[in-house]
Design an enzyme around this catalytic site. Structure first.
Site, PDB file in Angstrom:
ATOM      1  N   SER A 182     -11.220  -5.221   2.711  1.00  0.00           N
ATOM      2  CA  SER A 182     -10.371  -4.033   2.712  1.00  0.00           C
ATOM      3  C   SER A 182      -9.962  -3.669   4.153  1.00  0.00           C
ATOM      4  O   SER A 182      -9.545  -4.552   4.902  1.00  0.00           O
ATOM      5  CB  SER A 182     -11.149  -2.915   2.005  1.00  0.00           C
ATOM      6  OG  SER A 182     -10.368  -1.788   1.778  1.00  0.00           O
ATOM      7  N   ASP A 240      -5.536  -7.295  -7.257  1.00  0.00           N
ATOM      8  CA  ASP A 240      -5.882  -6.328  -6.212  1.00  0.00           C
ATOM      9  C   ASP A 240      -4.600  -5.770  -5.570  1.00  0.00           C
ATOM     10  O   ASP A 240      -3.759  -6.515  -5.069  1.00  0.00           O
ATOM     11  CB  ASP A 240      -6.755  -7.032  -5.159  1.00  0.00           C
ATOM     12  CG  ASP A 240      -7.146  -6.129  -3.991  1.00  0.00           C
ATOM     13  OD1 ASP A 240      -6.699  -4.964  -3.945  1.00  0.00           O
ATOM     14  OD2 ASP A 240      -7.903  -6.597  -3.121  1.00  0.00           O
ATOM     15  N   HIS A 295      -9.871  -4.537  -6.450  1.00  0.00           N
ATOM     16  CA  HIS A 295     -10.112  -4.385  -5.009  1.00  0.00           C
ATOM     17  C   HIS A 295     -11.581  -4.056  -4.742  1.00  0.00           C
ATOM     18  O   HIS A 295     -12.143  -4.449  -3.721  1.00  0.00           O
ATOM     19  CB  HIS A 295      -9.223  -3.271  -4.448  1.00  0.00           C
ATOM     20  CG  HIS A 295      -9.367  -3.089  -2.963  1.00  0.00           C
ATOM     21  ND1 HIS A 295      -8.968  -4.053  -2.058  1.00  0.00           N
ATOM     22  CD2 HIS A 295      -9.893  -2.080  -2.222  1.00  0.00           C
ATOM     23  CE1 HIS A 295      -9.238  -3.635  -0.831  1.00  0.00           C
ATOM     24  NE2 HIS A 295      -9.800  -2.440  -0.900  1.00  0.00           N
TER      25      HIS A 295
END
Ligand SMILES: *[C@@H]1O[C@H](CO)[C@@H](O)[C@H](O)[C@H]1NC(C)=O
Ligand SMILES: *[C@@H]1O[C@H](CO)[C@@H](O)[C@H](O)[C@H]1NC(C)=O
Ligand SMILES: *[C@@H]1O[C@H](CO)[C@@H](O)[C@H](O)[C@H]1NC(C)=O
Ligand SMILES: *[C@@H]1O[C@H](CO)[C@@H](O)[C@H](O)[C@H]1NC(C)=O
Ligand SMILES: *[C@@H]1O[C@H](CO)[C@@H](O)[C@H](O)[C@H]1NC(C)=O
Length: 306
Positions: A182, A240, A295
């Site tokens: 991330s 994602d 995600h």
């Protein structure tokens, strides 16, 4: 509480997708990148990738568990090579966090950065859709996301001194691995670029990011590839949402090479994409049904086990 959070995210994401669809009718305006198109020197390996995902997730755990290597990802299974942690990377003013360690076989140095925590995730995702850019300090012709650049600059001194110390205590180390999930992926890119332009080491670099957003423009992608590395695997898990942000329509552009896991029901199925950074047959082929759930759990392994 979790559910409420998730529903907030779902509505924000719906809004983002709607906004993107409205601004994105001219996909053919994509800039053509002047990459060297050098294929990676190392083949993509599922085992290496899994290990780097565990190191990336470890950065979400509490420092005590990281330092004594007792966190849930540290001991996930026997495939996870323990690290001897040499430096915590920390700056409260931007909530930037990570660590530097040495694998117990004394072959690799690992730098891992933490991503956005759950409490601030929805704001973060919303902000990615309205990014501010600034010239990249190492190559002012390129633009990078201001937030990522500043977050990295706040820990740059610690990264430099920590890496220098670690290099000193590990003369047998043969490579430097930089990783993050991330926001941690974006910080990994900023760190890799800075470490190599600062000439802190000549060790070969391997980089893995998981669900990284785009960090800069085409000029930054070209600069990165000309100065830094080819051994970068940009992992994207299925639908994602985050790798789709900030949108290409706002002149953001990914670094190569994407590896897209395109089938959540078969975690081994993947495509090693072309080295342009934005392979239209990989995750860029998705226009709808992007989500945040994937995600938060690459390959079904939650980032919130800590
Ligand atoms: C690791 O650190 C935690 C927190 O300081 C402590 O409770 C725990 O006993 C330590 N574990 C080991 C194996 O040293
Ligand atoms: C550890 O878990 C990963 C992911 O599930 C798996 O690919 C790997 O084979 C496991 N390793 C061992 C030694 O069980
Ligand atoms: C943390 O970031 C702030 C803001 O940029 C900076 O003033 C401070 O020196 C940083 N702290 C450390 C320990 O680097
Ligand atoms: C790097 O580490 C060495 C010892 O390994 C030390 O002599 C040197 O001063 C350090 N340099 C910086 C810039 O911290
Ligand atoms: C995804 O993988 C599953 C299990 O291997 C398979 O049955 C399914 O057909 C695959 N779906 C696609 C779209 O390839």
């Amino acid at each position: 509480m979790f559910n409420k959070k998730v529903w907030t995210l779902v509505s924000i994401i719906f809004m983002i997708i709607t906004v993107n669809t409205v601004i994105s009718t001219k996909v053919n305006d994509q800039p053509t990148i002047k990459y060297k198109n050098v294929p990676s020197e190392i083949p993509f390996s599922m085992d290496s990738m899994f290990l780097q995902l565990m190191y990336s997730y470890t950065a979400y755990c509490i420092p005590e568990q990281i330092v004594n290597w007792t966190c849930p990802y540290c001991i996930y299974n026997s495939s996870v090579t323990p690290l001897l942690v040499t430096q915590l990377i920390d700056n409260d003013s931007t909530n930037t966090f990570g660590f530097i360690g040495i694998t117990t076989d004394k072959k690799s140095i690992v730098i891992s950065f933490r991503g956005t925590e759950m409490e601030s995730l929805d704001n973060w995702i919303t902000n990615l859709n309205f990014p501010k850019s600034e010239p990249y300090p190492g190559f002012p012709g390129a633009l990078v996301h201001s937030g990522f650049n500043r977050a990295y600059r706040n820990v740059r001194n610690i990264v430099h001194s920590g890496l220098n110390f670690t290099l000193g205590v590990c003369p047998t180390c043969e490579k430097l691995i930089i990783t993050g999930h991330s926001l941690g992926g974006a910080l990994a890119i900023m760190a890799a670029t800075d470490i190599y332009e600062s000439q802190l080491t000549t060790l070969p670099l391997e980089m893995y990011t998981f669900g990284s957003p785009r960090v800069g423009d085409v000029a930054f992608a070209e600069y990165f590839e000309s100065t830094v590395i080819t051994n970068y695997w940009r992992i994207v898990y299925d639908h994602d949402l985050v790798p789709h942000l900030p949108p290409m329509q706002l002149n953001f552009y990914h670094l190569p090479t994407e590896v897209w896991f395109n089938n959540a029901s078969d975690p081994s199925q993947h495509i090693v994409c072309n080295p342009t950074g934005e392979d239209p047959s990989c995750s860029d082929s998705l226009k709808v049904a992007l989500n945040v759930f994937e995600h938060l759990a690459y390959f079904g392994i939650s980032k919130d086990l800590c």
